[in-house]
Design a protein around this motif. Sequence first.
Motif, PDB file in Angstrom:
ATOM      1  N   VAL A  20       0.568  -1.095   0.327  1.00 37.38           N
ATOM      2  CA  VAL A  20       0.285  -0.207  -0.237  1.00 37.38           C
ATOM      3  C   VAL A  20       0.636   1.253  -0.175  1.00 37.38           C
ATOM      4  O   VAL A  20       0.550   2.250  -1.081  1.00 37.38           O
ATOM      5  N   ILE A  21       1.874   1.352   0.951  1.00 39.30           N
ATOM      6  CA  ILE A  21       2.888   2.188   0.818  1.00 39.30           C
ATOM      7  C   ILE A  21       3.278   2.731  -0.779  1.00 39.30           C
ATOM      8  O   ILE A  21       3.428   3.512  -0.764  1.00 39.30           O
ATOM      9  N   VAL A  22       4.388   1.362  -1.035  1.00 41.83           N
ATOM     10  CA  VAL A  22       4.712   1.613  -2.357  1.00 41.83           C
ATOM     11  C   VAL A  22       3.056   2.503  -3.311  1.00 41.83           C
ATOM     12  O   VAL A  22       4.435   3.299  -4.284  1.00 41.83           O
ATOM     13  N   GLY A  23       1.973   1.957  -3.252  1.00 36.55           N
ATOM     14  CA  GLY A  23       0.959   2.039  -4.306  1.00 36.55           C
ATOM     15  C   GLY A  23       1.113   3.688  -4.665  1.00 36.55           C
ATOM     16  O   GLY A  23       0.934   4.296  -4.787  1.00 36.55           O
ATOM     17  N   LEU A  27       0.977   7.160  -7.058  1.00 39.30           N
ATOM     18  CA  LEU A  27       0.301   7.880  -6.837  1.00 39.30           C
ATOM     19  C   LEU A  27       0.557   9.236  -6.512  1.00 39.30           C
ATOM     20  O   LEU A  27       0.332   9.404  -7.497  1.00 39.30           O
ATOM     21  N   LEU A  28       0.812   9.356  -5.558  1.00 37.13           N
ATOM     22  CA  LEU A  28       1.385  10.804  -5.548  1.00 37.13           C
ATOM     23  C   LEU A  28       2.327  11.605  -5.950  1.00 37.13           C
ATOM     24  O   LEU A  28       2.534  12.313  -7.351  1.00 37.13           O
ATOM     25  N   GLN A  29       3.128  10.002  -7.159  1.00 42.32           N
ATOM     26  CA  GLN A  29       4.337  10.724  -7.899  1.00 42.32           C
ATOM     27  C   GLN A  29       2.959  10.965  -9.254  1.00 42.32           C
ATOM     28  O   GLN A  29       3.477  11.993 -10.261  1.00 42.32           O
ATOM     29  N   THR A  30       2.296  10.293  -9.384  1.00 37.94           N
ATOM     30  CA  THR A  30       1.506  10.619 -10.887  1.00 37.94           C
ATOM     31  C   THR A  30       0.742  11.899 -10.935  1.00 37.94           C
ATOM     32  O   THR A  30       0.548  12.378 -11.734  1.00 37.94           O
ATOM     33  N   LEU A  34       5.046  13.701  -5.093  1.00 37.96           N
ATOM     34  CA  LEU A  34       6.198  13.459  -4.543  1.00 37.96           C
ATOM     35  C   LEU A  34       7.206  13.687  -6.211  1.00 37.96           C
ATOM     36  O   LEU A  34       6.560  13.669  -7.573  1.00 37.96           O
ATOM     37  N   THR A  35       8.174  13.909  -6.467  1.00 37.13           N
ATOM     38  CA  THR A  35       9.119  13.896  -7.551  1.00 37.13           C
ATOM     39  C   THR A  35       9.489  12.516  -7.586  1.00 37.13           C
ATOM     40  O   THR A  35       9.356  11.213  -7.186  1.00 37.13           O
ATOM     41  N   ALA A  36       9.848  11.844  -9.212  1.00 33.76           N
ATOM     42  CA  ALA A  36      10.702  10.985  -9.720  1.00 33.76           C
ATOM     43  C   ALA A  36      11.386  10.261  -9.270  1.00 33.76           C
ATOM     44  O   ALA A  36      11.631   9.155  -8.701  1.00 33.76           O
ATOM     45  N   SER A  40      11.652   6.722  -6.929  1.00 35.89           N
ATOM     46  CA  SER A  40      12.649   5.631  -7.050  1.00 35.89           C
ATOM     47  C   SER A  40      13.745   5.315  -6.043  1.00 35.89           C
ATOM     48  O   SER A  40      13.586   4.513  -6.393  1.00 35.89           O
ATOM     49  N   MET A  41      13.348   5.821  -5.074  1.00 35.46           N
ATOM     50  CA  MET A  41      14.498   5.514  -3.421  1.00 35.46           C
ATOM     51  C   MET A  41      13.214   4.750  -2.073  1.00 35.46           C
ATOM     52  O   MET A  41      13.415   3.537  -2.046  1.00 35.46           O
ATOM     53  N   VAL A  42      11.551   4.954  -2.669  1.00 34.81           N
ATOM     54  CA  VAL A  42      10.567   4.320  -1.806  1.00 34.81           C
ATOM     55  C   VAL A  42      10.635   3.184  -2.329  1.00 34.81           C
ATOM     56  O   VAL A  42      11.025   2.434  -1.213  1.00 34.81           O
ATOM     57  N   TRP A  43      10.858   2.422  -3.524  1.00 38.92           N
ATOM     58  CA  TRP A  43      10.154   1.080  -4.034  1.00 38.92           C
ATOM     59  C   TRP A  43      11.156   0.162  -4.025  1.00 38.92           C
ATOM     60  O   TRP A  43      10.897  -0.732  -3.059  1.00 38.92           O
ATOM     61  N   PRO A  44      12.294   0.243  -3.336  1.00 36.83           N
ATOM     62  CA  PRO A  44      13.063  -0.440  -3.776  1.00 36.83           C
ATOM     63  C   PRO A  44      13.559  -0.219  -2.001  1.00 36.83           C
ATOM     64  O   PRO A  44      13.843  -1.947  -1.451  1.00 36.83           O
ATOM     65  N   ILE A  45      13.549   0.778  -1.069  1.00 38.79           N
ATOM     66  CA  ILE A  45      13.033   0.246   0.496  1.00 38.79           C
ATOM     67  C   ILE A  45      12.152  -0.422   0.957  1.00 38.79           C
ATOM     68  O   ILE A  45      12.254  -1.611   1.234  1.00 38.79           O
ATOM     69  N   GLY A  46      10.710  -0.247   0.263  1.00 42.03           N
ATOM     70  CA  GLY A  46       9.975  -1.588   0.507  1.00 42.03           C
ATOM     71  C   GLY A  46      10.532  -2.895   0.290  1.00 42.03           C
ATOM     72  O   GLY A  46       9.783  -4.021   0.659  1.00 42.03           O
ATOM     73  N   LEU A  47      10.803  -3.328  -0.950  1.00 43.89           N
ATOM     74  CA  LEU A  47      11.738  -4.647  -1.490  1.00 43.89           C
ATOM     75  C   LEU A  47      12.235  -5.169   0.187  1.00 43.89           C
ATOM     76  O   LEU A  47      12.284  -6.305  -0.006  1.00 43.89           O
ATOM     77  N   ILE A  48      13.331  -4.478   0.526  1.00 40.34           N
ATOM     78  CA  ILE A  48      14.300  -4.384   1.020  1.00 40.34           C
ATOM     79  C   ILE A  48      13.582  -5.016   2.326  1.00 40.34           C
ATOM     80  O   ILE A  48      14.025  -6.123   3.249  1.00 40.34           O
TER      81      ILE A  48
END
Length: 68
Positions: A20-23, A27-30, A34-36, A40-48
């Motif tokens: 949900v956080i990554v989604g 959405l906020l980028q769209t 939020l900036t790209a 691009s920093m948020v989703w790898p942190i979620g995977l980690i």
Amino acid sequence: MHDGGMCGCPHHKLVPLIIVIVGVAFLLQTLGVLTAATVSMVWPIGLIMIGLMKLSSGMCGCCSMKKK
């Protein structure tokens, strides 16, 4: 395990919460909030976080009861 079939263990809610956080970040980028670079920093942190959770989690009481 509860009678309704839903597990009450908090670690079972972590993966959906990260998704949900990554989604929300995408959405906020769209929407231009939020900036790209931030996204691009948020989703790898979620995977980690998911990987670390999987590495460190043992079976909880409800999970070990399902195996019996």
